[in-house]
Design an enzyme around this catalytic site. Structure first.
Site, short mmCIF file in Angstrom:
data_model
loop_
_atom_site.label_atom_id
_atom_site.label_comp_id
_atom_site.label_asym_id
_atom_site.label_seq_id
_atom_site.Cartn_x
_atom_site.Cartn_y
_atom_site.Cartn_z
N GLN A 10 20.96 -6.60 -36.11
CA GLN A 10 20.50 -7.83 -35.45
C GLN A 10 19.40 -8.53 -36.23
O GLN A 10 18.96 -9.60 -35.84
CB GLN A 10 20.00 -7.53 -34.03
CG GLN A 10 21.07 -7.07 -33.07
CD GLN A 10 22.07 -8.16 -32.68
OE1 GLN A 10 21.87 -9.35 -32.95
NE2 GLN A 10 23.15 -7.76 -32.05
N SER A 20 25.93 -5.69 -40.49
CA SER A 20 27.30 -5.96 -40.06
C SER A 20 27.58 -7.46 -40.19
O SER A 20 26.71 -8.28 -39.88
CB SER A 20 27.45 -5.53 -38.60
OG SER A 20 28.74 -5.77 -38.14
N HIS A 46 29.81 -9.49 -38.61
CA HIS A 46 30.21 -10.37 -37.51
C HIS A 46 29.05 -10.90 -36.67
O HIS A 46 29.26 -11.68 -35.74
CB HIS A 46 31.29 -9.70 -36.63
CG HIS A 46 30.80 -8.63 -35.71
ND1 HIS A 46 30.60 -8.86 -34.37
CD2 HIS A 46 30.50 -7.34 -35.91
CE1 HIS A 46 30.20 -7.74 -33.80
NE2 HIS A 46 30.13 -6.79 -34.72
N THR A 80 41.27 1.60 -49.81
CA THR A 80 41.51 0.33 -50.50
C THR A 80 40.60 -0.74 -49.92
O THR A 80 40.49 -0.89 -48.70
CB THR A 80 43.00 -0.08 -50.35
OG1 THR A 80 43.79 0.98 -50.89
CG2 THR A 80 43.30 -1.37 -51.09
N GLY A 132 28.98 -2.00 -38.45
CA GLY A 132 27.63 -1.48 -38.27
C GLY A 132 27.65 -0.06 -37.70
O GLY A 132 26.84 0.79 -38.09
N THR A 133 28.56 0.19 -36.80
CA THR A 133 28.66 1.51 -36.18
C THR A 133 28.90 2.59 -37.24
O THR A 133 28.26 3.64 -37.24
CB THR A 133 29.80 1.51 -35.14
OG1 THR A 133 29.49 0.50 -34.17
CG2 THR A 133 29.94 2.86 -34.46
N CYS A 135 27.87 -3.79 -25.25
CA CYS A 135 28.46 -2.46 -25.37
C CYS A 135 28.22 -1.59 -24.13
O CYS A 135 28.60 -0.44 -24.10
CB CYS A 135 27.91 -1.75 -26.59
SG CYS A 135 28.08 -2.71 -28.09
N ASN A 166 18.72 -5.24 -29.99
CA ASN A 166 19.82 -6.15 -29.63
C ASN A 166 19.74 -6.69 -28.22
O ASN A 166 20.41 -7.67 -27.89
CB ASN A 166 21.17 -5.47 -29.86
CG ASN A 166 21.24 -4.09 -29.26
OD1 ASN A 166 20.49 -3.21 -29.63
ND2 ASN A 166 22.14 -3.92 -28.31
N1 PLP Z 1 23.59 -2.01 -34.07
C1 PLP Z 1 23.19 -3.06 -33.35
C2 PLP Z 1 21.73 -3.30 -33.14
C3 PLP Z 1 24.14 -3.92 -32.79
O1 PLP Z 1 23.75 -4.96 -32.06
C4 PLP Z 1 25.51 -3.65 -33.02
C5 PLP Z 1 26.56 -4.50 -32.40
O2 PLP Z 1 26.41 -4.98 -31.31
C6 PLP Z 1 25.86 -2.54 -33.79
C7 PLP Z 1 24.87 -1.74 -34.31
C8 PLP Z 1 27.28 -2.19 -34.07
O3 PLP Z 1 27.81 -3.06 -35.05
P1 PLP Z 1 29.40 -3.21 -35.18
O4 PLP Z 1 29.86 -4.00 -34.01
O5 PLP Z 1 29.60 -3.93 -36.48
O6 PLP Z 1 29.95 -1.84 -35.20
#
Ligand code: PLP
Length: 375
Positions: free
Chosen positions: A177, A197, A199, A236, A69-70, A321, A149
């Site tokens: 989220q 994302s 996970h 890849t 996601g980042t 985070c 989040n």
């Molecule tokens: N954006 C939100 C709202 C999130 O909650 C998160 C992860 O906690 C991310 C982005 C980042 O996703 P990733 O962990 O896949 O980089």
């Protein structure tokens, strides 16, 4: 163990893990290879894209796999600003975005962009009117998350999409989220970029996805290299991750009603049981079914999280985070210091059962009895 931190990450089911193991050990061809094993890998990538894009409500060619996601957040912001480089250097976002958006735009400020950070009300809500008021002639990008989040509050992205429909400014939404938690489709959302994302929905870590549609065009690649992912995100292909992502999506969609029922039941039960704890307050008007933000004012969240962790009850202090630091979300909501310092996030998944919540309520009650509140 009582895992109540599904907004941080989720367990991968055995079924999903087995699919991944099979891809790694049997279907390990490089999708660019010309022989049968490679062609099969290419077919697998196409199928995975179809599955995830379908769940997002977009066409496969509008969907690119990313590493997380980042990466998607950073990419969408850079790509939108590149496309709109002649429109201007103003960005509108909210003060409560994930750091993947906030740190990126903070860095862009150093590159000469100006950023307006829209603040939420005390319930954590942002209105379309606030976004409209922040727009300028030179606004190139609006980035507003779908679900916060920390609080679980859902933002009015569809309305913001409507607002921007006839303007040059592009709309990005971080739906990490929100994906498969709150109902939406890429088409109806009206965002030009949507980041997700794996996970957070039972998929593996290290894979995400990006929708690019609407007004997005001449998209700036995230990397330069081979032609994979239509040249937008070369490298890849992470075939096992893609297969795990697609399997997790399939499982969630296949059990959609059951998952929704379980989450709603968990949330309702948690709200009812937590309300028994004297002095406990619910923070924010959480709309998402999987996130509950609560506070024990005067009881620092890091103590709560640490003590519960020792008992095998896993929750988090705000966002995973932001370990140890005052949450920017709660600060922006204007929460008083005692309530903000005592806020923890409890988040559920389809695996959560009532016993997990009973254990949490008991441990929080004991924590309160054992510790003296800080003034
Ligand atoms: N954006 C939100 C709202 C999130 O909650 C998160 C992860 O906690 C991310 C982005 C980042 O996703 P990733 O962990 O896949 O980089």
């Amino acid at each position: 163990m009582h895992y109540l931190d599904h907004a941080a990450t989720t367990p991968v089911s055995r079924e999903t893990a087995e699919v991944m193991v099979r891809v790694m050990t049997e279907e390990y061809g490089n999708p660019s290879a010309q022989y049968e094993l490679g062609r099969r890998a290419k077919t697998l990538v196409d199928q995975c894209r179809k599955t995830v894009a379908g769940a997002l409500g977009c066409r496969p060619e509008q969907f690119t796999f990313t590493s997380c996601g980042t990466e998607g957040d950073n990419w969408a912001i850079r790509a939108a600003l590149h496309q709109n480089r002649r429109v201007g250097r103003h960005i509108v976002t909210t003060a409560v975005e994930h750091s993947a958006v906030l740190r990126c735009v903070k860095h862009l400020e150093q590159e000469g962009y100006s950023v307006t950070y829209v603040k939420p009300d005390s319930a954590g809500r942002i209105s379309t009117g606030q976004i409209a008021a922040a727009l300028r002639e030179d606004t190139a990008l609006v980035s507003v998350m779908l679900v916060n989040n920390e609080t679980g509050v859902r933002f009015p992205v569809e309305e913001i999409g409507g607002l921007l429909k006839d303007r040059a400014a592009l709309l990005h939404t971080d739906a990490v989220q929100g994906f498969l938690k709150v109902p939406f489709t890429a088409e109806k959302l009206g965002a030009d970029y949507i980041t997700i994302s794996a996970h957070k929905i039972g998929g593996p870590k290290g894979i995400g996805g990006q929708y690019a549609g609407g007004k997005a065009k001449n998209i700036l690649p995230v990397l330069y290299g081979g032609g994979q992912e239509s040249g937008l995100r070369p490298g890849t292909e992470a075939t096992a991750q893609m297969a795990g992502f697609a399997k997790a999506v399939e499982l969630r969609i296949g059990n959609r009603e059951e998952v929704a029922r379980r989450l709603a039941d968990c949330r309702a039960y948690a709200v009812e049981r937590l309300a028994e704890i004297e002095g406990l307050v619910f923070v924010g008007a959480g709309d998402a079914p999987h996130i509950l933000s609560i506070s024990l004012p005067g009881y620092p969240s890091q103590n709560i999280v640490g003590e519960l962790g020792e008992q095998g009850i896993y929750i988090s202090a705000g966002s995973a985070c932001h370990r140890g630091k005052a949450s920017h979300v709660l600060t922006a909501m204007g929460l008083d210091k005692r309530t903000a310092a005592g806020t923890v996030r409890v988040s559920f998944g389809p695996e959560t059962v009532r016993e997990d919540i009973d254990a949490l309520v008991k441990a929080l009650g004991e924590h309160k009895r054992k510790r003296f509140p800080m003034l």
